[in-house]
Design a protein around this motif. Sequence first.
Motif, PDB file in Angstrom:
ATOM      1  N   SER A  56       0.820  -1.210   0.000  1.00 30.40           N
ATOM      2  CA  SER A  56       0.000   0.000   0.000  1.00 30.40           C
ATOM      3  C   SER A  56       0.853   1.258   0.000  1.00 30.40           C
ATOM      4  O   SER A  56       0.360   2.339   0.255  1.00 30.40           O
ATOM      5  CB  SER A  56      -0.930   0.007   1.229  1.00 30.40           C
ATOM      6  OG  SER A  56      -0.169  -0.015   2.426  1.00 30.40           O
ATOM      7  N   VAL A  57       2.154   1.097  -0.255  1.00 32.53           N
ATOM      8  CA  VAL A  57       3.067   2.236  -0.242  1.00 32.53           C
ATOM      9  C   VAL A  57       2.896   3.042  -1.524  1.00 32.53           C
ATOM     10  O   VAL A  57       2.988   2.504  -2.625  1.00 32.53           O
ATOM     11  CB  VAL A  57       4.528   1.770  -0.106  1.00 32.53           C
ATOM     12  CG1 VAL A  57       5.479   2.953  -0.215  1.00 32.53           C
ATOM     13  CG2 VAL A  57       4.732   1.054   1.219  1.00 32.53           C
ATOM     14  N   CYS A  58       2.622   4.327  -1.400  1.00 30.04           N
ATOM     15  CA  CYS A  58       2.498   5.190  -2.563  1.00 30.04           C
ATOM     16  C   CYS A  58       3.886   5.560  -3.060  1.00 30.04           C
ATOM     17  O   CYS A  58       4.713   6.046  -2.275  1.00 30.04           O
ATOM     18  CB  CYS A  58       1.720   6.453  -2.201  1.00 30.04           C
ATOM     19  SG  CYS A  58       1.630   7.661  -3.545  1.00 30.04           S
ATOM     20  N   TYR A  70       8.736   8.713 -14.459  1.00 27.46           N
ATOM     21  CA  TYR A  70       7.423   9.325 -14.286  1.00 27.46           C
ATOM     22  C   TYR A  70       7.199  10.450 -15.291  1.00 27.46           C
ATOM     23  O   TYR A  70       6.096  10.586 -15.846  1.00 27.46           O
ATOM     24  CB  TYR A  70       7.248   9.861 -12.868  1.00 27.46           C
ATOM     25  CG  TYR A  70       5.928  10.573 -12.694  1.00 27.46           C
ATOM     26  CD1 TYR A  70       4.755   9.856 -12.489  1.00 27.46           C
ATOM     27  CD2 TYR A  70       5.839  11.960 -12.772  1.00 27.46           C
ATOM     28  CE1 TYR A  70       3.538  10.499 -12.365  1.00 27.46           C
ATOM     29  CE2 TYR A  70       4.630  12.613 -12.647  1.00 27.46           C
ATOM     30  CZ  TYR A  70       3.475  11.877 -12.440  1.00 27.46           C
ATOM     31  OH  TYR A  70       2.271  12.527 -12.325  1.00 27.46           O
ATOM     32  N   ALA A  71       8.204  11.270 -15.541  1.00 35.70           N
ATOM     33  CA  ALA A  71       8.061  12.363 -16.505  1.00 35.70           C
ATOM     34  C   ALA A  71       7.704  11.817 -17.881  1.00 35.70           C
ATOM     35  O   ALA A  71       6.860  12.376 -18.592  1.00 35.70           O
ATOM     36  CB  ALA A  71       9.350  13.181 -16.566  1.00 35.70           C
ATOM     37  N   SER A 137      -3.191  -0.067  -9.669  1.00 36.13           N
ATOM     38  CA  SER A 137      -2.615   0.462  -8.429  1.00 36.13           C
ATOM     39  C   SER A 137      -3.641   1.350  -7.730  1.00 36.13           C
ATOM     40  O   SER A 137      -4.357   2.117  -8.383  1.00 36.13           O
ATOM     41  CB  SER A 137      -1.341   1.264  -8.701  1.00 36.13           C
ATOM     42  OG  SER A 137      -0.901   1.900  -7.513  1.00 36.13           O
ATOM     43  N   LYS A 138      -3.697   1.241  -6.405  1.00 41.87           N
ATOM     44  CA  LYS A 138      -4.593   2.094  -5.628  1.00 41.87           C
ATOM     45  C   LYS A 138      -4.089   3.536  -5.556  1.00 41.87           C
ATOM     46  O   LYS A 138      -4.801   4.419  -5.088  1.00 41.87           O
ATOM     47  CB  LYS A 138      -4.759   1.531  -4.218  1.00 41.87           C
ATOM     48  CG  LYS A 138      -5.471   0.181  -4.178  1.00 41.87           C
ATOM     49  CD  LYS A 138      -5.604  -0.323  -2.754  1.00 41.87           C
ATOM     50  CE  LYS A 138      -6.340  -1.665  -2.730  1.00 41.87           C
ATOM     51  NZ  LYS A 138      -6.468  -2.180  -1.344  1.00 41.87           N
ATOM     52  N   HIS A 139      -2.851   3.759  -6.016  1.00 42.11           N
ATOM     53  CA  HIS A 139      -2.246   5.083  -5.887  1.00 42.11           C
ATOM     54  C   HIS A 139      -2.192   5.837  -7.211  1.00 42.11           C
ATOM     55  O   HIS A 139      -1.515   6.859  -7.324  1.00 42.11           O
ATOM     56  CB  HIS A 139      -0.847   4.955  -5.291  1.00 42.11           C
ATOM     57  CG  HIS A 139      -0.839   4.235  -3.975  1.00 42.11           C
ATOM     58  ND1 HIS A 139      -1.331   4.809  -2.828  1.00 42.11           N
ATOM     59  CD2 HIS A 139      -0.422   2.984  -3.645  1.00 42.11           C
ATOM     60  CE1 HIS A 139      -1.208   3.937  -1.830  1.00 42.11           C
ATOM     61  NE2 HIS A 139      -0.671   2.830  -2.302  1.00 42.11           N
ATOM     62  N   CYS A 142      -3.295   9.471  -6.952  1.00 40.57           N
ATOM     63  CA  CYS A 142      -2.297  10.371  -6.375  1.00 40.57           C
ATOM     64  C   CYS A 142      -1.266  10.789  -7.415  1.00 40.57           C
ATOM     65  O   CYS A 142      -0.838  11.945  -7.463  1.00 40.57           O
ATOM     66  CB  CYS A 142      -1.617   9.696  -5.190  1.00 40.57           C
ATOM     67  SG  CYS A 142      -0.394  10.714  -4.338  1.00 40.57           S
ATOM     68  N   LEU A 143      -0.876   9.851  -8.276  1.00 41.98           N
ATOM     69  CA  LEU A 143       0.174  10.111  -9.251  1.00 41.98           C
ATOM     70  C   LEU A 143      -0.339  10.835 -10.500  1.00 41.98           C
ATOM     71  O   LEU A 143       0.422  11.526 -11.171  1.00 41.98           O
ATOM     72  CB  LEU A 143       0.843   8.795  -9.662  1.00 41.98           C
ATOM     73  CG  LEU A 143       1.770   8.188  -8.604  1.00 41.98           C
ATOM     74  CD1 LEU A 143       2.107   6.752  -8.949  1.00 41.98           C
ATOM     75  CD2 LEU A 143       3.035   9.008  -8.471  1.00 41.98           C
ATOM     76  N   PHE A 144      -1.626  10.662 -10.799  1.00 38.84           N
ATOM     77  CA  PHE A 144      -2.197  11.291 -11.994  1.00 38.84           C
ATOM     78  C   PHE A 144      -3.480  12.040 -11.624  1.00 38.84           C
ATOM     79  O   PHE A 144      -4.593  11.608 -11.977  1.00 38.84           O
ATOM     80  CB  PHE A 144      -2.461  10.240 -13.075  1.00 38.84           C
ATOM     81  CG  PHE A 144      -1.210   9.553 -13.556  1.00 38.84           C
ATOM     82  CD1 PHE A 144      -0.438  10.115 -14.557  1.00 38.84           C
ATOM     83  CD2 PHE A 144      -0.790   8.365 -12.981  1.00 38.84           C
ATOM     84  CE1 PHE A 144       0.726   9.498 -14.995  1.00 38.84           C
ATOM     85  CE2 PHE A 144       0.375   7.737 -13.409  1.00 38.84           C
ATOM     86  CZ  PHE A 144       1.135   8.308 -14.414  1.00 38.84           C
ATOM     87  N   PRO A 145      -3.344  13.153 -10.913  1.00 35.34           N
ATOM     88  CA  PRO A 145      -4.524  13.913 -10.473  1.00 35.34           C
ATOM     89  C   PRO A 145      -5.281  14.577 -11.621  1.00 35.34           C
ATOM     90  O   PRO A 145      -6.339  15.160 -11.393  1.00 35.34           O
ATOM     91  CB  PRO A 145      -3.923  14.955  -9.522  1.00 35.34           C
ATOM     92  CG  PRO A 145      -2.509  15.121  -9.974  1.00 35.34           C
ATOM     93  CD  PRO A 145      -2.089  13.757 -10.439  1.00 35.34           C
ATOM     94  N   GLN A 146      -4.747  14.523 -12.843  1.00 39.37           N
ATOM     95  CA  GLN A 146      -5.439  15.121 -13.992  1.00 39.37           C
ATOM     96  C   GLN A 146      -6.639  14.283 -14.434  1.00 39.37           C
ATOM     97  O   GLN A 146      -7.425  14.723 -15.268  1.00 39.37           O
ATOM     98  CB  GLN A 146      -4.477  15.283 -15.179  1.00 39.37           C
ATOM     99  CG  GLN A 146      -3.496  16.415 -15.029  1.00 39.37           C
ATOM    100  CD  GLN A 146      -2.449  16.158 -13.967  1.00 39.37           C
ATOM    101  OE1 GLN A 146      -1.947  15.044 -13.821  1.00 39.37           O
ATOM    102  NE2 GLN A 146      -2.112  17.181 -13.201  1.00 39.37           N
TER     103      GLN A 146
END
Length: 261
Positions: A56-58, A70-71, A137-139, A142-146
């Motif tokens: 569950s680690v983001c 990521y970029a 992924s549950k996160h 968080c990583l793609f708020p768009q």
Amino acid sequence: MNVHDTQVRQKALTLLRNGAKNADVARDLSVPVGTISYWKHLDRAKRGECPGAHQSVCPRCEGDLDETAYAYLLGLYLGDGHIIQNRSMRTPSLSVVCAESWPGLMNACESAMRLVFPNNSVCQVRRKGCREIKVYSKHIWCLFPQHGPGKKHERPIVLESWQRKLVDSHPWEFVRGLIHSDGCRMMNWATRMVQGERKRYEYPRYFFANKSNDIRTLYTDTLDRLGVEWTHCTRDGAPFNISVAKKASVALMDLHVGPKY
């Protein structure tokens, strides 16, 4: 869309649990192999067999986010990516669609996903003429708020401050992701008179096309910071296409981006 009854799904799961291959089950039951893969994933997730199911680690908030990967992945997502979560899914999925003609791009996308989501499995789902590179992924939120309802060009696309800093630190990876999703490198040609004779000459140029004004602005703002000259090329009266054709700017793009493969 075909709807398969519970008996067909249960028979497929029974075969899969006994070791049958996805393609064989799909052929025997006349069900798309992508559907079989999806059923298998959900079944394994319910039984806690998916890699990273208990993680569950983001990667951004609690982990060590690979900023370079990521970029690049952010550029791919803004172009050909989408996020899905419906009532039957506990975990959202991020998918990027890649044409079969670009195997290098598919591998680069999969590699970036694995680096950004090291605790989650990544798969390639075969579609007609393309592959869907996917990760659950549950996160993802968080990583793609768009992400939001509707198409990207019909809603605002604005980077958060942490994303802006990351793109500023890795601008070429961001540009490469955008080009690999909604862009291309091509050879253009023109003619001119030389000593009274019309001659044809060719030159390379980069194109980027996206209906979203916000995404095009993210692209051109980044090019400005990198010293790459660009121009608008209208399509049906709208400036959907961004062209990079100046020799020095193309050389920069070739050095850091290059053609898809």
